[in-house]
Write a protein that holds these residues in place. Structure first.
Motif, PDB file in Angstrom:
ATOM      1  N   ALA A  49       0.818  -1.217   0.000  1.00  0.00           N
ATOM      2  CA  ALA A  49       0.000   0.000   0.000  1.00  0.00           C
ATOM      3  C   ALA A  49       0.851   1.267   0.000  1.00  0.00           C
ATOM      4  CB  ALA A  49      -0.923  -0.010   1.223  1.00  0.00           C
ATOM      5  N   ALA A  50       2.162   1.126  -0.190  1.00  0.00           N
ATOM      6  CA  ALA A  50       3.091   2.275  -0.165  1.00  0.00           C
ATOM      7  C   ALA A  50       3.049   3.019   1.161  1.00  0.00           C
ATOM      8  CB  ALA A  50       2.842   3.223  -1.341  1.00  0.00           C
ATOM      9  N   MET A  51       2.727   2.307   2.251  1.00  0.00           N
ATOM     10  CA  MET A  51       2.813   2.914   3.583  1.00  0.00           C
ATOM     11  C   MET A  51       4.251   2.795   4.095  1.00  0.00           C
ATOM     12  SD  MET A  51      -0.728   1.142   4.735  1.00  0.00           S
ATOM     13  CE  MET A  51      -0.923   1.583   6.440  1.00  0.00           C
ATOM     14  N   GLU A  52       4.998   1.885   3.534  1.00  0.00           N
ATOM     15  CA  GLU A  52       6.442   1.764   3.782  1.00  0.00           C
ATOM     16  C   GLU A  52       7.087   1.496   2.433  1.00  0.00           C
ATOM     17  OE1 GLU A  52       7.997   2.321   6.497  1.00  0.00           O
ATOM     18  OE2 GLU A  52       6.458   2.106   8.062  1.00  0.00           O
ATOM     19  N   ARG A  53       8.348   1.873   2.315  1.00  0.00           N
ATOM     20  CA  ARG A  53       9.084   1.593   1.071  1.00  0.00           C
ATOM     21  C   ARG A  53      10.228   0.642   1.346  1.00  0.00           C
ATOM     22  NH1 ARG A  53       8.097   6.310  -2.984  1.00  0.00           N
ATOM     23  NH2 ARG A  53       6.171   7.042  -2.039  1.00  0.00           N
ATOM     24  N   PRO A  54      10.602  -0.160   0.343  1.00  0.00           N
ATOM     25  CA  PRO A  54      11.706  -1.086   0.570  1.00  0.00           C
ATOM     26  C   PRO A  54      13.031  -0.338   0.746  1.00  0.00           C
ATOM     27  CG  PRO A  54      10.913  -1.219  -1.713  1.00  0.00           C
ATOM     28  CD  PRO A  54       9.990  -0.302  -0.989  1.00  0.00           C
ATOM     29  N   VAL A  61       3.292  -3.414  -7.756  1.00  0.00           N
ATOM     30  CA  VAL A  61       1.856  -3.635  -7.553  1.00  0.00           C
ATOM     31  C   VAL A  61       1.136  -3.091  -8.774  1.00  0.00           C
ATOM     32  CG1 VAL A  61      -0.143  -3.151  -6.079  1.00  0.00           C
ATOM     33  CG2 VAL A  61       2.133  -3.418  -5.048  1.00  0.00           C
ATOM     34  N   ASN A  62       0.399  -3.953  -9.452  1.00  0.00           N
ATOM     35  CA  ASN A  62      -0.305  -3.531 -10.671  1.00  0.00           C
ATOM     36  C   ASN A  62       0.624  -2.835 -11.653  1.00  0.00           C
ATOM     37  OD1 ASN A  62      -2.905  -4.471 -10.477  1.00  0.00           O
ATOM     38  ND2 ASN A  62      -3.590  -2.753  -9.222  1.00  0.00           N
ATOM     39  N   GLY A  63       1.831  -3.335 -11.776  1.00  0.00           N
ATOM     40  CA  GLY A  63       2.772  -2.769 -12.729  1.00  0.00           C
ATOM     41  C   GLY A  63       3.516  -1.536 -12.235  1.00  0.00           C
ATOM     42  N   GLN A  64       3.193  -1.084 -11.032  1.00  0.00           N
ATOM     43  CA  GLN A  64       3.843   0.118 -10.507  1.00  0.00           C
ATOM     44  C   GLN A  64       4.927  -0.236  -9.511  1.00  0.00           C
ATOM     45  OE1 GLN A  64       0.450   2.585  -9.121  1.00  0.00           O
ATOM     46  NE2 GLN A  64       1.688   4.216 -10.043  1.00  0.00           N
ATOM     47  N   ASP A  65       6.072   0.433  -9.637  1.00  0.00           N
ATOM     48  CA  ASP A  65       7.187   0.226  -8.727  1.00  0.00           C
ATOM     49  C   ASP A  65       6.971   1.099  -7.478  1.00  0.00           C
ATOM     50  OD1 ASP A  65       9.620   0.245  -7.409  1.00  0.00           O
ATOM     51  OD2 ASP A  65      10.780   0.152  -9.265  1.00  0.00           O
ATOM     52  N   ILE A  66       6.695   0.443  -6.354  1.00  0.00           N
ATOM     53  CA  ILE A  66       6.352   1.169  -5.119  1.00  0.00           C
ATOM     54  C   ILE A  66       7.515   2.033  -4.630  1.00  0.00           C
ATOM     55  CG2 ILE A  66       5.742   0.843  -2.662  1.00  0.00           C
ATOM     56  CD1 ILE A  66       3.462   0.256  -4.620  1.00  0.00           C
ATOM     57  N   GLY A  67       8.733   1.588  -4.907  1.00  0.00           N
ATOM     58  CA  GLY A  67       9.900   2.367  -4.486  1.00  0.00           C
ATOM     59  C   GLY A  67      10.034   3.685  -5.242  1.00  0.00           C
ATOM     60  N   LYS A  68       9.350   3.774  -6.376  1.00  0.00           N
ATOM     61  CA  LYS A  68       9.512   4.968  -7.219  1.00  0.00           C
ATOM     62  C   LYS A  68       8.239   5.791  -7.312  1.00  0.00           C
ATOM     63  CE  LYS A  68      13.132   3.061 -10.131  1.00  0.00           C
ATOM     64  NZ  LYS A  68      13.318   2.227 -11.322  1.00  0.00           N
ATOM     65  N   ILE A  69       7.196   5.340  -6.652  1.00  0.00           N
ATOM     66  CA  ILE A  69       5.905   6.001  -6.804  1.00  0.00           C
ATOM     67  C   ILE A  69       5.985   7.416  -6.211  1.00  0.00           C
ATOM     68  CG2 ILE A  69       4.829   5.247  -4.634  1.00  0.00           C
ATOM     69  CD1 ILE A  69       2.408   4.406  -6.231  1.00  0.00           C
ATOM     70  N   LYS A  70       5.404   8.380  -6.902  1.00  0.00           N
ATOM     71  CA  LYS A  70       5.411   9.764  -6.406  1.00  0.00           C
ATOM     72  C   LYS A  70       4.238   9.950  -5.439  1.00  0.00           C
ATOM     73  CE  LYS A  70       7.795  11.872 -10.246  1.00  0.00           C
ATOM     74  NZ  LYS A  70       7.811  10.775 -11.263  1.00  0.00           N
ATOM     75  N   PRO A  71       4.372  10.910  -4.515  1.00  0.00           N
ATOM     76  CA  PRO A  71       3.285  11.120  -3.548  1.00  0.00           C
ATOM     77  C   PRO A  71       1.915  11.252  -4.225  1.00  0.00           C
ATOM     78  CG  PRO A  71       5.181  12.435  -2.928  1.00  0.00           C
ATOM     79  CD  PRO A  71       5.529  11.796  -4.248  1.00  0.00           C
ATOM     80  N   ALA A  72       1.882  11.912  -5.368  1.00  0.00           N
ATOM     81  CA  ALA A  72       0.600  12.099  -6.060  1.00  0.00           C
ATOM     82  C   ALA A  72       0.040  10.784  -6.587  1.00  0.00           C
ATOM     83  CB  ALA A  72       0.772  13.086  -7.213  1.00  0.00           C
ATOM     84  N   GLY A  73       0.905   9.767  -6.742  1.00  0.00           N
ATOM     85  CA  GLY A  73       0.435   8.485  -7.264  1.00  0.00           C
ATOM     86  C   GLY A  73      -0.131   7.566  -6.197  1.00  0.00           C
ATOM     87  N   VAL A  74       0.113   7.915  -4.926  1.00  0.00           N
ATOM     88  CA  VAL A  74      -0.285   7.017  -3.839  1.00  0.00           C
ATOM     89  C   VAL A  74      -1.806   6.854  -3.721  1.00  0.00           C
ATOM     90  CG1 VAL A  74      -0.199   6.661  -1.344  1.00  0.00           C
ATOM     91  CG2 VAL A  74       1.880   7.285  -2.574  1.00  0.00           C
ATOM     92  N   PRO A  75      -2.580   7.957  -3.747  1.00  0.00           N
ATOM     93  CA  PRO A  75      -4.039   7.776  -3.685  1.00  0.00           C
ATOM     94  C   PRO A  75      -4.565   6.948  -4.849  1.00  0.00           C
ATOM     95  CG  PRO A  75      -3.457  10.086  -3.380  1.00  0.00           C
ATOM     96  CD  PRO A  75      -2.190   9.377  -3.765  1.00  0.00           C
ATOM     97  N   PHE A  76      -3.961   7.118  -5.999  1.00  0.00           N
ATOM     98  CA  PHE A  76      -4.365   6.367  -7.187  1.00  0.00           C
ATOM     99  C   PHE A  76      -4.118   4.870  -6.976  1.00  0.00           C
ATOM    100  CE2 PHE A  76      -3.901   4.994 -11.634  1.00  0.00           C
ATOM    101  CZ  PHE A  76      -5.099   5.476 -12.121  1.00  0.00           C
ATOM    102  N   LEU A  77      -2.936   4.529  -6.432  1.00  0.00           N
ATOM    103  CA  LEU A  77      -2.616   3.135  -6.105  1.00  0.00           C
ATOM    104  C   LEU A  77      -3.634   2.569  -5.116  1.00  0.00           C
ATOM    105  CD1 LEU A  77      -0.316   0.751  -5.847  1.00  0.00           C
ATOM    106  CD2 LEU A  77       0.194   1.936  -3.706  1.00  0.00           C
TER     107      LEU A  77
END
Ligand code: ADP
Ligand code: ADP
Length: 220
Positions: A49-54, A61-77
Motif C-alpha cells: 500500500a506504499a505505507m512503507e518503502r523497501p 503492484v499492478n505494474g507500478q514500482d512502489i519504491g519509485k511512486i510519487k506522492p501524487a500516485g499514492v491515492p491512485f494506487l
C-alpha cells in the motif's frame, strides 16, 4: 499483480524487518501470511500500500514500482486496494452506515449512490440490519466485518487484511474469514496475515515468515 524481488526493509541500524523477500501473487489468489508477532507481516502488507518503502529490492503492484511512486500516485494506487489494518479504526461518533459511506464520499460520490453502495457492502458482510448503530454497540467481530465492508465499498481489486481475526473468539473469527472469502470468491485478490495458523484455509497458499525471512510456502 503483486511481486516482491529481493526486498529488504531496515527501520534502523539494528532492526531488519524483512530480509530478501521474493514472492508473487496472481490476480484472484487468496494468500495467508503466517508467522509470530514481529515476523514482518505488517511491514510486508504496508509496502503493497506504499505505507512503507523497501530499503532495497523491488515491490511491484499492478505494474507500478512502489519504491519509485510519487506522492501524487499514492491515492491512485490505494484506490485499487481495500485496507483492513488495526490502525484504521471505525469512527465511533457516527453510524456504521456513515463509516462505510465515507470512502465513497471522499472520492466525490453523490450521497444517495454512496448510501446505496454502503448498504450493499454491509449486506455482503451480514450487517445490513445494524446500519444505524454506532460502532461501539457492536461486538469486536462485527466491528471487524464493518471494517471489511468499508474496505471493499470502493470495489478494490486487492484486499490487504492485517491480523483481521486478532482478539476474536473462534466463531467471530470464522465469520470475519467467511466475509473475506466471499470477496475472494468473486475474483478479488486477498492477502491475510495471521499469527494463528488455525484460521488458515486449507485451499489457500500460505507463506510462512519468521524474523523477516520466508521460511516456507505451502500451495494447495
Ligand atoms: P508482524 O506484523 O509480523 O508482527 P511487523 O512488520 O510489525 O511484524 O514488525 C517486524 C519488525 O520490524 C519487528 O521487529 C518490529 O519491531 C519492527 N518494526 C515494525 N515497524 C517499525 C517501525 N515503524 N520502526 C521501527 N521498527 C519497526
Ligand atoms: P450496486 O451496483 O448496486 O452497488 P453490486 O451488486 O454491483 O450492486 O455491488 C454490491 C456491492 O458489492 C458493492 O457495494 C461492493 O461493496 C461489492 N462489490 C461488488 N463487486 C466487487 C468487487 N469486485 N470487489 C469488491 N467488492 C465488490
Amino acid at each position: 499483480m503483486i511481486a516482491f524481488e529481493h526486498v529488504n526493509k531496515q527501520y534502523s541500524a539494528d532492526a531488519m524487518a524483512l530480509r530478501d523477500i521474493s514472492l508473487s501473487v496472481a490476480k484472484g489468489e487468496l494468500v495467508f501470511l503466517a508467522g509470530p508477532s514481529g515476523a514482518g507481516k505488517s511491514t510486508l502488507l504496508k509496502m503493497i500500500a506504499a505505507m512503507e518503502r523497501p530499503s532495497s529490492g523491488k515491490v511491484i503492484v499492478n505494474g507500478q514500482d512502489i519504491g519509485k511512486i510519487k506522492p501524487a500516485g499514492v491515492p491512485f494506487l490505494r484506490r485499487n486496494l481495500g485496507l483492513i489494518f488495526q490502525q484504521q479504526r471505525l469512527l465511533t461518533d457516527r453510524s456504521i452506515l456513515a463509516n462505510v459511506m465515507l470512502p465513497l464520499l471522499v472520492t466525490g460520490a453523490p450521497k444517495a449512490q454512496a448510501e446505496q453502495r454502503a448498504r450493499a457492502a454491509l449486506d455482503k458482510v451480514g450487517l445490513l440490519e445494524r446500519a444505524p448503530a454506532l460502532p461501539l454497540a457492536l461486538s469486536g467481530g462485527e466491528q471487524q466485518r464493518v471494517a471489511i465492508a468499508r474496505a471493499i465499498v470502493n470495489r478494490p481489486q486487492i484486499i490487504l487484511a492485517d491480523e483481521p481475526t486478532a482478539n476474536l473468539d473462534r466463531a467471530s473469527a470464522d465469520k470475519v474469514l467467511d466475509a473475506l472469502k466471499a470477496f475472494h470468491s468473486v475474483g478479488v485478490t486477498c492477502l491475510i496475515s495471521t499469527h494463528d495458523e488455525q484460521i488458515i484455509e486449507s485451499a489457500a497458499r500460505v507463506i510462512h515468515l519468521q524474523q523477516g525471512r520466508i521460511t516456507g510456502t505451502e500451495s494447495p
